[in-house]
Design a protein around this motif. Structure first.
Motif, mmCIF file in Angstrom:
data_model
loop_
_atom_site.group_PDB
_atom_site.id
_atom_site.type_symbol
_atom_site.label_atom_id
_atom_site.label_comp_id
_atom_site.label_asym_id
_atom_site.label_seq_id
_atom_site.Cartn_x
_atom_site.Cartn_y
_atom_site.Cartn_z
ATOM 1 N N ARG A 75 0.826 -1.211 0.000
ATOM 2 C CA ARG A 75 0.000 0.000 0.000
ATOM 3 C C ARG A 75 0.864 1.267 0.000
ATOM 4 N NH1 ARG A 75 -4.129 -1.804 4.871
ATOM 5 N NH2 ARG A 75 -4.855 -3.749 3.935
ATOM 6 N N ILE A 76 1.855 1.279 -0.857
ATOM 7 C CA ILE A 76 2.731 2.447 -0.961
ATOM 8 C C ILE A 76 1.931 3.618 -1.522
ATOM 9 C CG2 ILE A 76 4.761 3.377 -2.130
ATOM 10 C CD1 ILE A 76 5.935 0.538 -2.043
ATOM 11 N N LYS A 77 2.049 4.756 -0.863
ATOM 12 C CA LYS A 77 1.341 5.960 -1.285
ATOM 13 C C LYS A 77 2.337 6.999 -1.794
ATOM 14 C CE LYS A 77 -2.156 5.269 2.317
ATOM 15 N NZ LYS A 77 -2.781 5.852 3.538
ATOM 16 N N ALA A 78 1.819 7.987 -2.508
ATOM 17 C CA ALA A 78 2.660 9.096 -2.951
ATOM 18 C C ALA A 78 3.313 9.752 -1.746
ATOM 19 C CB ALA A 78 1.831 10.118 -3.719
ATOM 20 N N GLY A 79 4.631 9.902 -1.815
ATOM 21 C CA GLY A 79 5.373 10.506 -0.727
ATOM 22 C C GLY A 79 5.876 9.536 0.313
ATOM 23 N N SER A 80 5.606 8.239 0.148
ATOM 24 C CA SER A 80 6.044 7.237 1.118
ATOM 25 C C SER A 80 7.559 7.090 1.123
ATOM 26 C CB SER A 80 5.426 5.870 0.804
ATOM 27 O OG SER A 80 4.040 5.861 0.992
ATOM 28 N N SER A 81 8.068 6.559 2.242
ATOM 29 C CA SER A 81 9.478 6.169 2.330
ATOM 30 C C SER A 81 9.542 4.653 2.388
ATOM 31 C CB SER A 81 10.130 6.765 3.575
ATOM 32 O OG SER A 81 9.436 6.388 4.756
ATOM 33 N N VAL A 82 10.504 4.085 1.658
ATOM 34 C CA VAL A 82 10.608 2.633 1.513
ATOM 35 C C VAL A 82 12.057 2.212 1.675
ATOM 36 C CG1 VAL A 82 10.246 0.659 -0.041
ATOM 37 C CG2 VAL A 82 8.632 2.590 -0.069
ATOM 38 N N ILE A 83 12.290 1.157 2.435
ATOM 39 C CA ILE A 83 13.593 0.498 2.482
ATOM 40 C C ILE A 83 13.438 -0.872 1.844
ATOM 41 C CG2 ILE A 83 15.381 -0.525 3.946
ATOM 42 C CD1 ILE A 83 14.898 1.671 5.971
ATOM 43 N N VAL A 84 14.317 -1.197 0.909
ATOM 44 C CA VAL A 84 14.341 -2.502 0.240
ATOM 45 C C VAL A 84 15.588 -3.235 0.703
ATOM 46 C CG1 VAL A 84 14.453 -3.702 -1.971
ATOM 47 C CG2 VAL A 84 13.076 -1.615 -1.755
ATOM 48 N N LEU A 85 15.401 -4.412 1.262
ATOM 49 C CA LEU A 85 16.515 -5.218 1.749
ATOM 50 C C LEU A 85 16.834 -6.297 0.729
ATOM 51 C CD1 LEU A 85 15.385 -5.660 5.479
ATOM 52 C CD2 LEU A 85 16.871 -3.900 4.502
ATOM 53 N N GLY A 86 18.011 -6.207 0.125
ATOM 54 C CA GLY A 86 18.423 -7.191 -0.868
ATOM 55 C C GLY A 86 18.587 -6.577 -2.233
#
Length: 341
Positions: free
Chosen positions: A156-167
């Motif tokens: 449920r990523i929204k506009a302006g979200s922060s995301v960390i991707v591991l890998g």
């Protein structure tokens, strides 16, 4: 024809087998490209359920050669990508629309013969057309991209979200790109390999870090002023025990943690239930690709997802068993088995 057969756990060989014959609702597809997936290594070692003897290969595209008499919408000469996951349509999960949780789920390349072969049978409902102008090696990315799309939907990523991707493997690098397309303004990739960190930033990551050197929250926040309270969404793409344990610690209070990477069946990790409770984290799994394969095929065809930079090597079918038996090379992202190479 040639096919790479998992004959039993630990026994993977290229054999001469009979060319398959399509049923009335099937397509006979001449395979052009098929990607090697980490799941193929799990299958070899008995760490993921399968039904050998079986031809492996679930990330494939190819040219339709023969269509069954009941097939509609496909004809010889078309290029297709195959969704390998075949649901029954009758069980309670299917009736509820959760086709990826089908009680009778079958998969091309896992429980029925797949794309590491000269030809593969694809039921028409599992086939999606892609342009003949598209490089065939790009078509082999539709299946992993479809899995990543489901993860993005679940997150449920929204506009302006922060995301960390591991890998920093193919799943992580596809997820970085999708997170940006979904509207995330901050996307940070974690991987130990410098070449993959550089590539992630070329593909849209706003930053990256080496987890062996930086404490992701304290270290990055202190050194670079990034995400002092954690990320809205953390996506585990490595399928590694350490990163699964790390993921909840990187999410902000009220954040979402998605497990997308595949660990060996039976492997266990430690978590702190109090932390999940007290910070009201949403911890979920994302399994395969329900209703996302068409979107993935269209995204690949549009060029909005860069898959060319994810191709590390192209090999022959005869080279594939040894490649799967061994760990991926340092810095390697995606190895493709190509017809005619």
């Amino acid at each position: 024809m040639k096919a790479m057969r998992l004959e039993a756990i630990g026994k993977l060989f290229v054999r001469e087998v009979e060319k398959p014959v399509p049923g009335s609702e099937d397509l006979l597809v001449r395979v052009e490209a098929c990607g090697i997936c980490g799941t193929d290594r799990h299958l070899l070692h008995g760490e993921f359920p399968s039904t050998p003897p079986v031809t492996l290969g679930h990330e494939f595209c190819g040219i339709v050669e023969v269509v069954g008499e009941a097939v509609k919408g496909f004809k010889p000469g078309m290029r297709i990508t195959g969704d390998p996951n075949i649901s029954c349509g009758l069980c309670p999960q299917c009736q509820a629309g959760r086709v990826n949780l089908c009680a009778n789920l079958k998969a091309i390349g896992i429980s029925r013969d797949g794309g590491f072969a000269d030809y593969v049978i694809v039921p028409q409902k599992q086939a999606f057309d892609i342009p003949l102008t598209l490089p065939p090696e790009h078509g082999a990315f539709c299946e992993p991209l479809a899995c990543c799309l489901h993860c993005i939907d679940m997150a449920r990523i929204k506009a302006g979200s922060s995301v960390i991707v591991l890998g920093g493997g193919v799943i992580g690098l596809l997820t970085v790109q999708l997170a940006r397309l979904a509207g995330a303004t901050t996307v940070i990739l974690s991987t130990r390999q410098e070449s993959k960190r550089r590539l992630a930033e070329e593909l849209g990551a706003t930053a990256s870090f080496d987890p062996s050197e930086d404490d992701p929250i304290g270290g990055l926040a202190g050194l670079k002023g990034l995400l002092p309270g954690g990320a809205d969404v953390v996506i585990e793409c490595a399928g590694v025990r350490e990163t699964v344990m790390q993921a909840p610690k990187l999410a902000k209070s009220g954040g979402t943690v998605v497990i997308l990477g595949v660990l060996a069946q039976g492997e266990k990790v430690e978590i702190e239930p109090f932390d999940i409770l007290f910070r009201e984290l949403r911890l979920i799994g994302s399994f395969i690709n329900p209703h996302t394969h068409r979107r993935a095929a269209d995204l690949v065809a549009s060029g909005k997802i860069n898959v060319e930079k994810l191709i590390s090597r192209k090999i022959t079918l005869d080279e594939a068993p040894e490649t799967i038996r061994n760990p991926a090379r340092a810095g390697e992202i995606k190895v493709l088995v190509m017809a005619g190479t």
